[in-house]
Each structure stands twice: as structure tokens, then as C-alpha cells.
Design an enzyme around this catalytic site. Structure first.
Site, PDB file in Angstrom:
ATOM      1  N   ASP A 149       0.860  -1.188   0.000  1.00 48.23           N
ATOM      2  CA  ASP A 149       0.000   0.000   0.000  1.00 48.23           C
ATOM      3  C   ASP A 149       0.896   1.239   0.000  1.00 48.23           C
ATOM      4  OD1 ASP A 149      -2.059  -1.751   0.448  1.00 48.23           O
ATOM      5  OD2 ASP A 149      -2.344  -1.237   2.560  1.00 48.23           O
ATOM      6  N   PRO A 192       1.845 -15.968  -4.014  1.00 47.90           N
ATOM      7  CA  PRO A 192       1.502 -14.694  -3.374  1.00 47.90           C
ATOM      8  C   PRO A 192       2.438 -14.370  -2.206  1.00 47.90           C
ATOM      9  CG  PRO A 192      -0.485 -15.994  -3.741  1.00 47.90           C
ATOM     10  CD  PRO A 192       0.686 -16.881  -4.076  1.00 47.90           C
ATOM     11  N   CYS A 382     -25.353   1.687  26.683  1.00 47.87           N
ATOM     12  CA  CYS A 382     -25.253   3.065  26.205  1.00 47.87           C
ATOM     13  C   CYS A 382     -26.558   3.479  25.524  1.00 47.87           C
ATOM     14  CB  CYS A 382     -24.030   3.235  25.320  1.00 47.87           C
ATOM     15  SG  CYS A 382     -23.451   4.936  25.340  1.00 47.87           S
ATOM     16  N   HIS A 507     -19.759   1.611  28.528  1.00 43.33           N
ATOM     17  CA  HIS A 507     -19.524   0.450  27.655  1.00 43.33           C
ATOM     18  C   HIS A 507     -18.748  -0.616  28.426  1.00 43.33           C
ATOM     19  CE1 HIS A 507     -20.818   2.086  23.734  1.00 43.33           C
ATOM     20  NE2 HIS A 507     -20.527   3.247  24.290  1.00 43.33           N
ATOM     21  N   GLU A 509     -18.395  -3.629  27.850  1.00 39.19           N
ATOM     22  CA  GLU A 509     -17.724  -4.594  26.964  1.00 39.19           C
ATOM     23  C   GLU A 509     -16.250  -4.247  26.759  1.00 39.19           C
ATOM     24  OE1 GLU A 509     -19.891  -2.327  26.066  1.00 39.19           O
ATOM     25  OE2 GLU A 509     -19.526  -1.500  24.066  1.00 39.19           O
TER      26      GLU A 509
END
Ligand code: GLN
Length: 536
Positions: A149, A192, A382, A507, A509
Site C-alpha cells: 500500500d 503470493p 449506552c 460500555h 464490553e
């Protein structure tokens, strides 16, 4: 005496989504289990300053650290695997790097020099890569994107230079690549990988280890072919087969002695690896004794990466409860008063997800009414908590026009902006972000879960419970079981007469870790499991 930190650079080739974040976290965990202190840094070559303003479809979930950085979801994997808090210093984007360099240029700090990618941008990247120099035994640096990239070039150059700067035996390169199996030929293809390594070598990076993602076993011939053509020792060509759970990846790597190879390359004296607790955790994920079905009510369901941390927290809580958590995806935009019963019938728990904007709100509220009136465990996170408050106002307080001012501005905004949020116009980094302390009421479901009155949880939202209506809610039976220590901000609401109905403004999590989980998720799954055992 500061330690000499060892550096591991992790790059990815061939294609994206090979699981570099999981590979980095797994390597981190293995080295941690060998007794080393480890941290992981993520370098993202995109120009956004942070992913906070990116659409979840583009980037998946935005992970928030204790210190309020809005980061890539890979930081979540690092925290979950390593049980270590990450911070702003663990994440850099090209946007941040360029921003800092340009600001410095404006301040005249470059003394009239031409500011260039090399050395100015690369120096800034290296400076960021060395943020924890001497503080950890091992610093893993994951480079986002795929080798080749255009925008990753300065990052690869910085890796090359840093390896040179710290000297032999103090840094190594691991490259994650893909070895496709071509069905028609019945063969694994190494080309590849060869090309990807060749591209890396053009930038002066010679990988020490290749992690080869593959759907079938590599076999000795393929490994020796890759070793020969890519100039890597054969034992360092490591197959990375698809695992049934990401938490198994460290164990697969350990089987190939990846951590032993790393210790040798980095000249580290190693102690014995201890993966017993981890293995038990993985076993409980793979073969639990019980099962529950949880309705996951959200609007980004087609792209589960948007809910990465919640899904992982459910997995952790499932393992702790010896329970498989099966998800029934419920698209909040499709739900209305007529089909909600059909959509939710039979589930053992309902989780209403976080989110932004008005789409899907009414569907979420319908699901919450269903959970509340059918006495099915409910967990609102939330926006899910905000919707629970709206639902309670509409249907228990008899305020049919109740809403959040995010969706409709009227006199009945039970969820509203605080005065300090009203004047903000910039979208980036201006929400309530990061960890805040919360005081938990003793007699509550929340306390039963946390077993503590003092907790700290992470936030990412603009709107809050509106205190103008607080007394009315309390009088109508909604319990406010968690607030900011000064009592001003409502952080947790629950319904005491319900089986398990808890909404949290934060949150949770984001704090759930492998093996130990998060108290609220564990309690939610336990409640769902109890319901499911009653149903049989
Ligand atoms: N949109 C809501 C707010 O900004 C909730 C955000 C969230 O769920 N993270 O307050």
C-alpha cells in the site's frame, strides 16, 4: 536501570483481514506467559486522525481506552489477550503523525529546513514506536494495512530504521501472509507469499518468521519451498490454520514453538510457558455444557465487527458460565409492535446495542417493552440504556412523547445533552470519552455483579439521563443503581421487580478480558441460563 526493550514488527501481506491483530495479541500472550512484560502498539497508515468519526461499516467498532483515545478495534484484542490497559500511546495513525509534523512546521521548529517524509515523518513514527522504550521487555508493533500500500511506506521505512538503530538481536520482523488452496489444482500456492516477501525486501525488510494463513495444512514440502524462496529458516515458516475460536490461536502458535523461536531470535532467556488456565478457558468456549440464545438488537448487524467487543464479552461470559451463547441477530430497523413477539419468542436474554442516530430506535424500544413485560433478562448498553429509559417513560410514566433530544427535541427529552455539550461543533474526540468512576448502590443487581461500590467504566457518548425527570422515574419504580461519585450523572438503571433488567450508560464490553470476563456480562448470561433451565 531501564531495561533494553526488544521489538517485534508485524506486517501483513497478500490481502487484508488475515488477522494481524489476533496474531499480534497471541504472540503477546505467549511471551507474557513466558514471564516477560509485553505491550503492543498499532500503527495505522490511514489519514484519519482517529477512527472516531469513521462509519462502523468502514472500520468496525471504535475501541475506547481508559484515557479516552478512540482507537482501532485491534487494541481491544490486545487488552483482552494481554489483560493490560492500553492508552493513547499504543495507537498512531498517519493522520496523527502528519498532523504533529505539520503543526511543528507551523511553529517554526524545523528552522527553515524542507520538511520531508524521510526523515521528518519517519522520525516522528520512530519516536512514537519508542514511546515505551525501556518500560517493557518486549514491544510488539503491528503495522496496519497490507505491504505494498502506498501509505504504509513511511511506516515500513521506520521499522527498517528502528531495527537498525536498536541493533542485532534486539528486533525482528514477522510477516503474516496467505497461502491459498486452489481447488481446481488441488494445490496450495506459495507465489503470493513469495511476492509479498519480495515487496518487503524492496523496503529493506527481511522477515525472520512467516506466519502463513491457510485453510489446509501446509506440509513439509510447501514449508521448505517457502523457506527457500523467501530466505527464512524452515522452522520459522509457521502455518496459521483457521481456528474455531480466536482464543485458540496462541495454542496453535505454541504448538509450532513460535515463542521459542522469538526468544532465540531476540536472545531472551526464557522461562517455561504456562498455558493451563488459558487452555481451560478455550475448552469451555469450545465444549460448554449449557447453551442460551440471546437476541442481539442492533442496526449494524450485517457487519458484526461493529460490535466486536460486545461479542467477545459474551464469549467470555459464556465460558465463565460454561454456556454457549448463541446469537439471534435482530435488526432494530425491521422491528415494530406487530412483529416483535415473533422476532423475540424463545430467546433467553435480550441485549440492546449502542449506536448513534435515530434509525432503528423505535424497534429497540419495542424490544425493550417485550423484555420488560415478559420478564426476560435485558441488558442495555449506552444507547440501549437510553432507549430503556425512553421506554419506561413512555409506558410506565405515561409520557408518550418521551424521547432523547438526539432524535426529537421536545419538552419530554428524558435523555438530553448536558449544558457543556451544547456548544460543541467539532465531531472528532468531543464526546464523553474514556474511564469515569461510578458509585454503585449496595442493594442492586449491579452490586451483586460487581461486588463493589466503586467501579470505573469507559464511556463514549454525548447524551445523558436528564435529571429533571429523575424523581418521576424513581417514584415509578426505576432504580438508579449507579451514578457518578457526585451523584449528578446517572450511569446505571435497573428494575428491581424484574428478573434481570439492567441498562448502563457506559460500555462495559470494553473492559471484558479473556478468562476473567466482565461482571455484568457474566451476570446477564447467568440470568439467561437460569431462564433457559426453567423453560425446559
Ligand atoms: N447516541 C448516544 C449518545 O451519543 C449513545 C452513544 C452510544 O451508544 N455509544 O449519547
Amino acid at each position: 536501570m531501564p531495561k533494553t526493550s526488544k521489538y517485534i514488527f508485524i506486517t501483513g501481506g497478500v490481502l487484508s483481514s488475515l488477522g494481524k491483530g489476533i496474531a499480534s495479541s497471541s504472540i503477546g500472550l505467549l511471551l507474557r506467559q513466558r514471564g516477560f512484560s509485553v505491550t503492543v502498539l498499532k500503527m495505522d497508515p490511514y489519514i484519519n486522525v482517529d477512527p472516531g468519526t469513521m462509519n462502523p461499516y468502514q472500520h468496525g467498532e471504535v475501541y475506547v481506552t481508559d484515557d479516552g483515545a478512540e482507537t482501532d478495534l485491534d487494541l481491544g484484542h490486545y487488552e483482552r489477550f494481554l489483560d493490560e490497559n492500553m492508552s493513547k500511546l499504543n495507537t498512531s495513525s498517519a493522520g496523527q503523525v502528519y498532523y504533529d509534523v505539520i503543526m511543528r512546521e507551523r511553529q517554526g521548529a524545523y528552522l527553515g529546513k524542507t520538511v520531508q517524509v524521510i526523515p521528518h515523518i519517519t522520525d516522528e513514527i520512530k519516536h512514537r514506536m519508542r514511546a515505551f522504550d525501556g518500560k517493557y521487555d518486549i514491544i510488539i508493533i503491528e503495522i496496519g494495512g497490507t505491504v505494498g500500500d502506498i501509505e504504509s511506506l513511511p511506516f515500513l521505512e521506520a521499522c527498517r530504521q528502528l531495527k537498525h538503530d536498536v541493533g542485532a538481536g534486539n528486533a525482528m520482523d514477522i510477516h503474516l501472509t496467505y497461502v491459498p488452496f486452489i481447488k481446481s489444482a488441488g494445490e496450495l500456492k506459495t507465489k503470493p507469499t513469495q511476492h509479498s516477501v519480495k515487496t518487503l525486501m524492496e523496503f529493506g525488510i527481511m522477515p525472520d518468521v512467516l506466519l502463513c494463513r491457510a485453510e489446509v495444512k501446509l506440509g513439509k514440502d510447501i514449508r521448505s519451498k517457502i523457506a527457500l524462496f523467501c530466505n527464512v529458516e524452515e522452522r520459522s515458516v509457521i502455518e496459521a490454520l483457521d481456528a474455531s475460536t480466536i482464543y485458540e490461536v496462541p495454542m496453535l502458535f505454541a504448538r509450532h514453538e513460535l515463542d521459542t523461536i522469538i526468544c532465540e531470535k531476540l536472545r531472551l532467556k526464557r522461562s517455561k510457558r504456562d498455558l493451563d488456565t488459558w487452555a481451560k478457558f478455550v475448552h469451555r468456549i469450545k465444549s460448554p455444557r449449557h447453551g442460551v440464545e440471546i437476541a442481539f438488537v442492533g442496526k449494524y448487524n450485517k457487519y458484526p465487527d461493529s460490535y466486536k467487543s460486545i461479542l467477545e464479552a459474551l464469549t467470555h461470559a459464556g465460558a465463565i458460565n460454561d454456556t454457549r451463547v448463541n446469537i439471534r441477530w435482530v435488526d432494530s430497523e425491521e422491528i415494530n409492535g406487530d412483529n416483535v413477539n415473533e422476532a423475540l419468542a424463545g430467546v433467553n436474554g435480550i441485549l440492546v446495542a449502542p449506536g448513534f442516530g435515530h434509525r432503528g430506535i423505535e424497534g429497540k424500544i419495542n424490544c425493550i417493552t417485550w423484555a420488560r413485560t415478559n420478564n426476560v433478562p435485558f441488558f442495555g448498553i449506552c444507547l440501549g440504556m437510553q432507549c430503556a429509559v425512553i421506554e419506561y417513560a413512555r409506558n410506565v410514566l405515561q409520557m408518550p412523547l418521551a424521547n432523547s433530544s438526539e432524535f426529537k427535541k421536545n419538552r419530554f427529552s428524558v435523555i438530553d445533552l448536558l449544558p457543556e455539550q451544547r456548544t460543541i461543533t467539532d465531531k472528532g474526540g468531543t464526546m464523553r470519552l474514556g474511564a469515569y468512576p461510578c458509585h454503585v448502590e449496595r442493594k442492586s443487581r449491579a452490586y451483586n455483579a460487581y461486588k463493589s461500590e466503586h467501579i470505573s467504566e469507559r464511556h463514549r457518548h454525548r447524551y445523558e439521563f436528564n435529571n429533571d425527570f429523575r424523581q418521576a422515574f424513581v417514584d415509578a419504580g426505576l432504580k438508579i443503581s449507579g451514578t457518578s461519585p457526585d451523584g449528578r450523572l446517572v450511569e446505571i438503571v435497573e428494575i428491581p421487580s424484574h428478573r434481570w433488567f439492567v441498562g448502563v450508560q457506559f460500555h462495559p464490553e470494553l473492559k471484558s478480558r479473556a478468562v476473567t470476563g466482565h461482571p455484568l456480562f457474566v451476570a446477564f448470561i447467568k440470568a439467561a441460563r437460569t431462564l433457559s433451565s426453567e423453560q425446559v
